[in-house]
Design a protein around this motif. Structure first.
Motif, PDB file in Angstrom:
ATOM      1  N   GLU A 137     -22.086-140.591  14.035  1.00 40.50           N
ATOM      2  CA  GLU A 137     -21.479-140.860  12.938  1.00 40.50           C
ATOM      3  C   GLU A 137     -21.859-141.480  11.834  1.00 40.50           C
ATOM      4  OE1 GLU A 137     -18.069-143.478  14.291  1.00 40.50           O
ATOM      5  OE2 GLU A 137     -16.823-141.593  14.690  1.00 40.50           O
ATOM      6  N   ALA A 138     -22.907-142.455  12.233  1.00 35.31           N
ATOM      7  CA  ALA A 138     -24.024-143.202  11.255  1.00 35.31           C
ATOM      8  C   ALA A 138     -25.128-141.981  10.938  1.00 35.31           C
ATOM      9  CB  ALA A 138     -24.737-144.286  11.948  1.00 35.31           C
ATOM     10  N   GLU A 139     -25.388-141.037  11.742  1.00 29.41           N
ATOM     11  CA  GLU A 139     -26.294-139.974  11.063  1.00 29.41           C
ATOM     12  C   GLU A 139     -25.586-139.170  10.158  1.00 29.41           C
ATOM     13  OE1 GLU A 139     -28.929-136.342  12.958  1.00 29.41           O
ATOM     14  OE2 GLU A 139     -28.313-138.137  14.359  1.00 29.41           O
ATOM     15  N   ALA A 140     -24.163-139.020  10.530  1.00 30.44           N
ATOM     16  CA  ALA A 140     -23.644-137.766   9.672  1.00 30.44           C
ATOM     17  C   ALA A 140     -23.147-138.623   8.317  1.00 30.44           C
ATOM     18  CB  ALA A 140     -22.207-137.666  10.424  1.00 30.44           C
ATOM     19  N   ASP A 141     -22.900-139.950   8.291  1.00 33.36           N
ATOM     20  CA  ASP A 141     -22.761-140.768   7.279  1.00 33.36           C
ATOM     21  C   ASP A 141     -23.957-140.594   6.171  1.00 33.36           C
ATOM     22  OD1 ASP A 141     -20.120-141.192   7.627  1.00 33.36           O
ATOM     23  OD2 ASP A 141     -20.512-143.000   8.487  1.00 33.36           O
ATOM     24  N   ALA A 142     -25.155-140.779   7.123  1.00 37.48           N
ATOM     25  CA  ALA A 142     -26.229-140.843   6.165  1.00 37.48           C
ATOM     26  C   ALA A 142     -26.473-139.313   5.521  1.00 37.48           C
ATOM     27  CB  ALA A 142     -27.551-141.198   6.951  1.00 37.48           C
ATOM     28  N   TYR A 143     -26.556-138.457   6.144  1.00 31.66           N
ATOM     29  CA  TYR A 143     -26.382-137.080   5.703  1.00 31.66           C
ATOM     30  C   TYR A 143     -25.766-136.712   4.580  1.00 31.66           C
ATOM     31  CZ  TYR A 143     -26.714-131.688   5.582  1.00 31.66           C
ATOM     32  OH  TYR A 143     -26.918-130.628   5.084  1.00 31.66           O
ATOM     33  N   ARG A 144     -24.289-137.181   4.873  1.00 29.70           N
ATOM     34  CA  ARG A 144     -23.280-136.939   3.564  1.00 29.70           C
ATOM     35  C   ARG A 144     -24.014-137.527   2.394  1.00 29.70           C
ATOM     36  NH1 ARG A 144     -19.398-138.903   6.426  1.00 29.70           N
ATOM     37  NH2 ARG A 144     -19.064-136.789   7.373  1.00 29.70           N
ATOM     38  N   ALA A 145     -24.387-138.711   2.543  1.00 30.97           N
ATOM     39  CA  ALA A 145     -24.720-139.497   1.202  1.00 30.97           C
ATOM     40  C   ALA A 145     -25.648-139.027   0.696  1.00 30.97           C
ATOM     41  CB  ALA A 145     -25.138-140.948   1.965  1.00 30.97           C
ATOM     42  N   ALA A 146     -26.898-138.647   1.461  1.00 26.28           N
ATOM     43  CA  ALA A 146     -28.039-137.907   0.844  1.00 26.28           C
ATOM     44  C   ALA A 146     -27.631-136.713   0.098  1.00 26.28           C
ATOM     45  CB  ALA A 146     -29.059-137.482   2.094  1.00 26.28           C
ATOM     46  N   ARG A 147     -27.116-135.827   0.762  1.00 31.60           N
ATOM     47  CA  ARG A 147     -26.422-134.493   0.132  1.00 31.60           C
ATOM     48  C   ARG A 147     -25.560-134.949  -1.262  1.00 31.60           C
ATOM     49  NH1 ARG A 147     -28.538-130.111   0.969  1.00 31.60           N
ATOM     50  NH2 ARG A 147     -26.757-129.066   0.497  1.00 31.60           N
ATOM     51  N   GLN A 148     -24.848-135.903  -1.058  1.00 29.67           N
ATOM     52  CA  GLN A 148     -24.025-136.498  -2.334  1.00 29.67           C
ATOM     53  C   GLN A 148     -25.075-136.786  -3.446  1.00 29.67           C
ATOM     54  OE1 GLN A 148     -20.696-136.327  -2.818  1.00 29.67           O
ATOM     55  NE2 GLN A 148     -21.065-136.617  -4.983  1.00 29.67           N
ATOM     56  N   ARG A 149     -26.143-137.601  -2.982  1.00 24.84           N
ATOM     57  CA  ARG A 149     -27.231-137.951  -4.027  1.00 24.84           C
ATOM     58  C   ARG A 149     -27.571-136.681  -4.579  1.00 24.84           C
ATOM     59  NH1 ARG A 149     -28.115-141.877  -0.417  1.00 24.84           N
ATOM     60  NH2 ARG A 149     -29.873-140.784   0.616  1.00 24.84           N
ATOM     61  N   GLN A 150     -28.052-135.618  -3.542  1.00 22.20           N
ATOM     62  CA  GLN A 150     -28.624-134.379  -4.468  1.00 22.20           C
ATOM     63  C   GLN A 150     -27.814-133.649  -5.221  1.00 22.20           C
ATOM     64  OE1 GLN A 150     -29.710-132.148  -0.524  1.00 22.20           O
ATOM     65  NE2 GLN A 150     -31.684-132.679  -0.801  1.00 22.20           N
ATOM     66  N   PHE A 151     -26.506-133.672  -5.007  1.00 24.46           N
ATOM     67  CA  PHE A 151     -25.471-132.904  -5.619  1.00 24.46           C
ATOM     68  C   PHE A 151     -25.440-133.769  -7.150  1.00 24.46           C
ATOM     69  CE2 PHE A 151     -21.281-133.012  -7.091  1.00 24.46           C
ATOM     70  CZ  PHE A 151     -21.035-131.344  -7.498  1.00 24.46           C
ATOM     71  N   ASP A 152     -25.463-134.911  -7.173  1.00 25.05           N
ATOM     72  CA  ASP A 152     -25.296-135.912  -8.195  1.00 25.05           C
ATOM     73  C   ASP A 152     -26.416-135.587  -9.057  1.00 25.05           C
ATOM     74  OD1 ASP A 152     -22.912-136.912  -7.284  1.00 25.05           O
ATOM     75  OD2 ASP A 152     -23.611-138.740  -6.724  1.00 25.05           O
ATOM     76  N   GLU A 153     -27.692-135.558  -8.449  1.00 29.03           N
ATOM     77  CA  GLU A 153     -29.032-135.150  -9.097  1.00 29.03           C
ATOM     78  C   GLU A 153     -28.900-133.819 -10.007  1.00 29.03           C
ATOM     79  OE1 GLU A 153     -32.393-135.593  -6.731  1.00 29.03           O
ATOM     80  OE2 GLU A 153     -31.915-137.912  -6.337  1.00 29.03           O
ATOM     81  N   VAL A 154     -28.452-133.028  -9.394  1.00 29.46           N
ATOM     82  CA  VAL A 154     -28.353-131.536  -9.657  1.00 29.46           C
ATOM     83  C   VAL A 154     -27.451-131.368 -10.643  1.00 29.46           C
ATOM     84  CG1 VAL A 154     -27.820-129.010  -9.107  1.00 29.46           C
ATOM     85  CG2 VAL A 154     -29.250-130.389  -7.590  1.00 29.46           C
ATOM     86  N   GLN A 155     -26.463-132.162 -10.799  1.00 26.55           N
ATOM     87  CA  GLN A 155     -25.361-131.994 -11.732  1.00 26.55           C
ATOM     88  C   GLN A 155     -25.816-132.783 -13.068  1.00 26.55           C
ATOM     89  OE1 GLN A 155     -21.491-134.168 -10.371  1.00 26.55           O
ATOM     90  NE2 GLN A 155     -20.346-132.666 -11.653  1.00 26.55           N
ATOM     91  N   ASN A 156     -26.349-133.775 -12.775  1.00 25.39           N
ATOM     92  CA  ASN A 156     -26.925-134.553 -13.971  1.00 25.39           C
ATOM     93  C   ASN A 156     -27.870-133.606 -14.541  1.00 25.39           C
ATOM     94  OD1 ASN A 156     -25.400-136.705 -13.726  1.00 25.39           O
ATOM     95  ND2 ASN A 156     -26.594-137.615 -12.373  1.00 25.39           N
ATOM     96  N   GLN A 157     -28.869-133.091 -13.842  1.00 22.69           N
ATOM     97  CA  GLN A 157     -29.860-132.146 -14.580  1.00 22.69           C
ATOM     98  C   GLN A 157     -29.148-130.965 -15.547  1.00 22.69           C
ATOM     99  OE1 GLN A 157     -32.285-130.912 -11.315  1.00 22.69           O
ATOM    100  NE2 GLN A 157     -33.516-132.758 -11.305  1.00 22.69           N
ATOM    101  N   ASP A 158     -28.278-130.379 -14.674  1.00 19.32           N
ATOM    102  CA  ASP A 158     -27.270-129.343 -15.385  1.00 19.32           C
ATOM    103  C   ASP A 158     -26.699-129.634 -16.575  1.00 19.32           C
ATOM    104  OD1 ASP A 158     -28.066-127.479 -13.246  1.00 19.32           O
ATOM    105  OD2 ASP A 158     -26.020-127.537 -12.421  1.00 19.32           O
ATOM    106  N   LEU A 159     -26.246-130.963 -16.753  1.00 18.36           N
ATOM    107  CA  LEU A 159     -25.761-131.549 -17.924  1.00 18.36           C
ATOM    108  C   LEU A 159     -26.568-131.781 -19.096  1.00 18.36           C
ATOM    109  CD1 LEU A 159     -23.194-134.057 -16.594  1.00 18.36           C
ATOM    110  CD2 LEU A 159     -22.319-131.945 -17.517  1.00 18.36           C
TER     111      LEU A 159
END
Length: 139
Positions: A64-86
């Motif tokens: 669960e801890a590993e899944a949470d860390a992975y989920r958080a990393a993917r969310q950060r990547q998504f946010d970065e891409v979204q900010n770059q797109d904007l």
């Protein structure tokens, strides 16, 4: 690992049970020893089962801890891409506005330069219109 431990405990139990049976055959007090061995084996099995359950709980927590860390990393990547797109969209819109303004300015300059020529051409065309009588086409 925990499964191996469990099988080891069960094997030890069976060996001790067989030894107790052999001993019981040799002497009568062996029954008491057999009962003690049975209790000890039950305790070992219970401890092995509890150990396995605890190990499983630990592995679940780790997963669960590993899944949470992975989920958080993917969310950060998504946010970065979204900010770059904007920012890319904003810069694209600004560039499009600059290009449109430049084209409008060029059209206004061309209109101003050709204005007199176009007005003269239109007046000449209106003044020199030849009026001819339309021929009637038989139906």
């Amino acid at each position: 690992s925990s499964l191996t431990y469990f099988y080891t405990v069960v094997t030890l139990f069976l060996i001790s049970l067989l030894l107790c049976i052999d001993y019981m055959a040799a002497t009568q007090p062996g029954i008491k020893r057999l009962l003690e061995a049975e209790q000890e084996a039950k305790k070992l099995v219970r401890d092995a089962v509890e150990g396995r359950k605890e190990l499983l709980r630990e592995r679940i927590r780790a997963a669960e801890a590993e899944a949470d860390a992975y989920r958080a990393a993917r969310q950060r990547q998504f946010d970065e891409v979204q900010n770059q797109d904007l920012s890319t969209k904003d810069s694209y819109i600004k560039q499009l506005a600059r290009d449109s303004d430049e084209q409008i300015r060029k059209l206004q300059i061309a209109f101003t330069a050709k204005r007199e020529e176009v007005i003269t051409l239109l007046l000449t065309a209106v003044r020199d219109v030849k009026i001819e009588e339309a021929q009637q086409v038989p139906l």
